[in-house]
Scaffold this motif. Structure first.
Motif, PDB file in Angstrom:
ATOM      1  N   TYR A   9       0.830  -1.218   0.000  1.00 34.30           N
ATOM      2  CA  TYR A   9       0.000   0.000   0.000  1.00 34.30           C
ATOM      3  C   TYR A   9       0.861   1.263   0.000  1.00 34.30           C
ATOM      4  CZ  TYR A   9      -4.187  -2.739   0.458  1.00 34.30           C
ATOM      5  OH  TYR A   9      -5.213  -3.617   0.210  1.00 34.30           O
ATOM      6  N   GLU A  61      -3.062   0.493  -8.333  1.00 32.63           N
ATOM      7  CA  GLU A  61      -4.105  -0.377  -7.775  1.00 32.63           C
ATOM      8  C   GLU A  61      -3.868  -1.863  -8.044  1.00 32.63           C
ATOM      9  OE1 GLU A  61      -7.975   1.094  -8.889  1.00 32.63           O
ATOM     10  OE2 GLU A  61      -7.781   2.712  -7.412  1.00 32.63           O
ATOM     11  N   ARG A  79      -5.138  -3.909  -4.984  1.00 34.06           N
ATOM     12  CA  ARG A  79      -6.608  -3.968  -4.979  1.00 34.06           C
ATOM     13  C   ARG A  79      -7.127  -4.963  -6.019  1.00 34.06           C
ATOM     14  NH1 ARG A  79     -10.873  -1.379  -3.063  1.00 34.06           N
ATOM     15  NH2 ARG A  79     -12.721  -1.085  -4.339  1.00 34.06           N
ATOM     16  N   GLN A  80      -6.521  -4.938  -7.202  1.00 37.81           N
ATOM     17  CA  GLN A  80      -6.971  -5.860  -8.252  1.00 37.81           C
ATOM     18  C   GLN A  80      -6.713  -7.310  -7.839  1.00 37.81           C
ATOM     19  OE1 GLN A  80      -6.151  -4.515 -12.445  1.00 37.81           O
ATOM     20  NE2 GLN A  80      -4.882  -3.045 -11.371  1.00 37.81           N
ATOM     21  N   GLU A 134       0.471   2.410  -5.051  1.00 38.61           N
ATOM     22  CA  GLU A 134      -0.811   1.697  -5.094  1.00 38.61           C
ATOM     23  C   GLU A 134      -1.975   2.661  -5.377  1.00 38.61           C
ATOM     24  OE1 GLU A 134      -1.837  -1.238  -5.350  1.00 38.61           O
ATOM     25  OE2 GLU A 134      -3.896  -1.202  -4.656  1.00 38.61           O
ATOM     26  N   ARG A 135      -1.843   3.906  -4.985  1.00 37.37           N
ATOM     27  CA  ARG A 135      -2.918   4.873  -5.268  1.00 37.37           C
ATOM     28  C   ARG A 135      -3.137   4.992  -6.765  1.00 37.37           C
ATOM     29  NH1 ARG A 135      -4.495   7.946  -0.863  1.00 37.37           N
ATOM     30  NH2 ARG A 135      -3.106   7.652   0.907  1.00 37.37           N
ATOM     31  N   ARG A 155      -8.635   1.618   2.620  1.00 36.47           N
ATOM     32  CA  ARG A 155      -9.444   1.752   1.396  1.00 36.47           C
ATOM     33  C   ARG A 155     -10.108   0.418   1.047  1.00 36.47           C
ATOM     34  NH1 ARG A 155      -6.349   1.624  -4.210  1.00 36.47           N
ATOM     35  NH2 ARG A 155      -6.015  -0.446  -3.311  1.00 36.47           N
ATOM     36  N   ASP A 156      -9.387  -0.690   1.317  1.00 37.10           N
ATOM     37  CA  ASP A 156      -9.867  -1.999   0.878  1.00 37.10           C
ATOM     38  C   ASP A 156     -10.569  -2.780   1.986  1.00 37.10           C
ATOM     39  OD1 ASP A 156      -8.947  -1.485  -1.635  1.00 37.10           O
ATOM     40  OD2 ASP A 156      -7.027  -2.493  -1.349  1.00 37.10           O
TER      41      ASP A 156
END
Ligand code: SF4
Length: 358
Positions: free
Chosen positions: A125, A133, A136-137, A129-130, A161-162
């Motif tokens: 993170y 992503e 997140r994926q 990553e912002r 966020r996740d």
């Protein structure tokens, strides 16, 4: 200028092989003030751990980490790409070229109950990553699976966020987030972890995750003698972790592999000159502190855990005292000459294989 190097391949890079060749030919994605983001072609996203981690799978969506912690033990990973200046680890960040179908196919090959750890060598993170992503994926793919045991280590509040996605994963799998907090002293944190989110933000993230039903552990690692090792300091972290919903707390002493010592020891000279000589003496012969000190810290942490009714959970990448570190020396030219050359070559081969897993 430290970082005005051209990321495209130079003629001298023609002889590079494996991950070093891929890194040298990576496309520049974005150049921030002092950080270059590059895209790294990736054959495999999920790697098998080695040594004590041989029964777990590891994922690192990025190579390099912008947070630039002075004690970071993962800097050696950039050496596999022939990036030998340890500072480049925090300035040249590689985002793995994510392909959802290929990743899903790898995930499908995992077995029920397999342990998968995200972020064993870099922070999943971190600021990259912002934009990209990738973490997140990957989590979105895991949300479609069942029966896996997922762990994730980070120092970033952006992990919150996740929270919803992780809660979804938790319906059919086990998942636990490990958040590192080495001190609640913001000034000290800024010195040690210059670009990582403030400890207060990490605590807020713990609260958001636990409110969403995602279990969180707090890691006070590394414990650095006479810097952040007092019982009061560790107790404050544990108390704050418990208040914000974390269920376990662990801490372990600093270890300094050669790649970390190159950054950490000069940092000490500059910021804690009164400690520099003692650290040099203690870490001169071994990357690990041995004897009374680790035992004292273990007892201290146990007392603190009992006081706050916290469990213990160690992430798999933490070495135990006595773990071999000598193979790191193979990265240095002196080891690759003379009678030790064959040994060094074997060790370098092992490290190269490990690098492919990072
Ligand atoms: S967050 Fe972790 S990987 Fe990133 S610099 Fe700090 S210790 Fe290294």
């Amino acid at each position: 200028m430290l970082f005005d190097e051209n990321p495209t391949p130079q003629s001298g890079e023609k002889g590079l092989v494996g991950i070093a060749r891929l890194a040298a030919s990576s496309d520049l994605l974005e150049a921030k003030r002092q950080v270059h983001y590059l895209e790294l072609e990736t054959r495999r996203f999920i790697g098998r751990g080695s040594g004590r981690m041989c029964d777990i799978w590891t994922i690192n969506p990025y190579r390099g980490c912008e947070y630039g912690c002075k004690y970071c033990y993962a800097r050696y990973a950039h050496e596999f790409m022939e990036l030998r200046d340890p500072e480049l680890f925090e300035r040249k960040i590689y985002a793995k070229q994510f392909q959802a179908l290929a990743f899903r196919a790898e995930v499908r090959r995992l077995k029920l109950g397999d342990t998968v750890w995200i972020g064993t060598a870099t922070d999943p993170y971190q600021p990259a990553e912002r934009r990209f992503e990738i973490t997140r994926q990957m989590l979105a793919v895991f949300a479609q699976e069942r029966g896996l045991d997922l762990g994730l280590t980070t120092k970033s509040d952006f992990v919150a966020r996740d929270a919803a996605l992780m809660a979804q994963i938790a319906c059919k799998n086990k998942i636990r987030v490990h958040i590192t907090i080495t001190t609640l002293d913001e000034r000290l944190a800024r010195l040690l972890e210059p670009r990582a989110p403030r400890p207060a933000l990490r605590l807020a993230a713990i609260q958001k995750l636990t409110e969403a039903g995602v279990p969180v552990s707090v890691l006070a690692h590394p414990v650095m003698p006479l810097i952040n090792d007092s019982e009061e300091s560790l107790d404050r972290i544990c108390a704050a972790a418990a208040r914000n919903g974390a269920s376990s707390f662990s801490a372990a002493p600093l270890f300094l592999k050669p790649c970390s010592a190159q950054v950490f020891l000069p940092f000490l000279e500059a910021q804690f000159p009164h400690l520099a000589r003692r650290y040099r003496e203690r870490f001169e012969k071994s990357a690990y502190l041995r004897g009374h000190y680790p035992e004292m810290i273990a007892e201290r942490v146990q007392r603190i855990r009992a006081r706050h009714r916290m469990a213990e959970r160690r992430p798999p990448e933490w070495p135990l005292p006595g773990d071999a570190f000598e193979d790191q020396l193979a990265l240095f030219p002196a080891m690759t000459k003379g009678p030790d050359a064959a040994v060094a070559a074997r060790r370098t081969g092992t490290l190269q294989r490990k690098a492919n897993l990072l």
